[in-house]
Scaffold this active site. Sequence first.
Site, PDB file in Angstrom:
ATOM      1  N   SER A  21       0.843  -1.193   0.000  1.00 60.14           N
ATOM      2  CA  SER A  21       0.000   0.000   0.000  1.00 60.14           C
ATOM      3  C   SER A  21       0.881   1.246   0.000  1.00 60.14           C
ATOM      4  O   SER A  21       2.067   1.148  -0.351  1.00 60.14           O
ATOM      5  CB  SER A  21      -0.948  -0.028   1.214  1.00 60.14           C
ATOM      6  N   ASN A  22       0.346   2.393   0.358  1.00 61.27           N
ATOM      7  CA  ASN A  22       1.137   3.632   0.358  1.00 61.27           C
ATOM      8  C   ASN A  22       0.661   4.561   1.468  1.00 61.27           C
ATOM      9  O   ASN A  22      -0.244   4.210   2.223  1.00 61.27           O
ATOM     10  CB  ASN A  22       1.054   4.311  -1.018  1.00 61.27           C
ATOM     11  N   ARG A  23       1.261   5.742   1.561  1.00 63.00           N
ATOM     12  CA  ARG A  23       1.061   6.614   2.720  1.00 63.00           C
ATOM     13  C   ARG A  23      -0.177   7.505   2.646  1.00 63.00           C
ATOM     14  O   ARG A  23      -0.367   8.344   3.515  1.00 63.00           O
ATOM     15  CB  ARG A  23       2.294   7.497   2.905  1.00 63.00           C
ATOM     16  N   SER A  24      -0.996   7.361   1.629  1.00 62.09           N
ATOM     17  CA  SER A  24      -2.171   8.240   1.537  1.00 62.09           C
ATOM     18  C   SER A  24      -3.088   8.082   2.757  1.00 62.09           C
ATOM     19  O   SER A  24      -3.434   6.962   3.134  1.00 62.09           O
ATOM     20  CB  SER A  24      -2.953   7.899   0.263  1.00 62.09           C
ATOM     21  N   ALA A  88      -4.820   7.569  -4.116  1.00 64.18           N
ATOM     22  CA  ALA A  88      -3.447   7.146  -4.418  1.00 64.18           C
ATOM     23  C   ALA A  88      -3.503   5.658  -4.753  1.00 64.18           C
ATOM     24  O   ALA A  88      -3.246   4.794  -3.904  1.00 64.18           O
ATOM     25  CB  ALA A  88      -2.550   7.404  -3.220  1.00 64.18           C
TER      26      ALA A  88
END
Length: 213
Positions: A21-24, A88
């Site tokens: 996943s990512n930091r959004s 994101a």
Amino acid sequence: MKFLITAGPTREPIDPVRFLSNRSSGRMGYAIAEAALEAGHEVILISGPVCLAAPSQARVVRVTTSDEMFDAVHAYLEGIDIAVLCAAVADFRPAHFSSRKIKKHEGLARIDLVPTRDILASLGALRQKKFLLAGFAAETENLVENAREKLQKKRCDVVIANDVSAPELGFESNENQLTILLPDSSSILLPRAEKIELARALITILKNLQEKS
Ligand code: CTP
């Protein structure tokens, strides 16, 4: 007007307990939904997994993976006036999903990745598109040039660029600074402010553009 807004990250599963996943945080997308509702618009909010309360008057569709987000966006396009793709979305997902948990002793030396489907580009490619299409461009360098390229490549009407290299802005922050690139190659800078303030200004700009088109 009727807005479709995507927000938050997506999660791309490796096995039942692990994902990429990512930091959004979803804050920018949720602020845009809030601002649109405040201005009296109708909102469909397609949200990846976030720790935020959804605005109560929005119709919220919760998704986890990029594939689910792609399908949800296409399923809710009917009657939309403005689509704002703020999520994101992961650019890659694991090529293989293990339906059972991979045990530590088995090791996981590498994860093969395949590209996800680009939701924004898929909307830009629609024939007879009746809605205004706004995408986001998260950049760490050459903000305006890269964002302008995204506008053309993904056939958007508007691209909202934000610099994600500034540590106090963007991801996980309450504040942001946005550069809005318009179809006539002009741009509008919305200087550093709380995300809800930026969202209000953005909603007014998008509504005016849609009315003119
Ligand atoms: N986006 C999308 N579907 C994807 C990837 C991105 O709809 N699979 C959308 C995002 O919601 C955003 C825009 O595309 O509106 C730009 O996302 P960004 O991550 O900045 O661009 P990428 O296309 O991923 O390009 P790059 O990572 O090379 O900068």
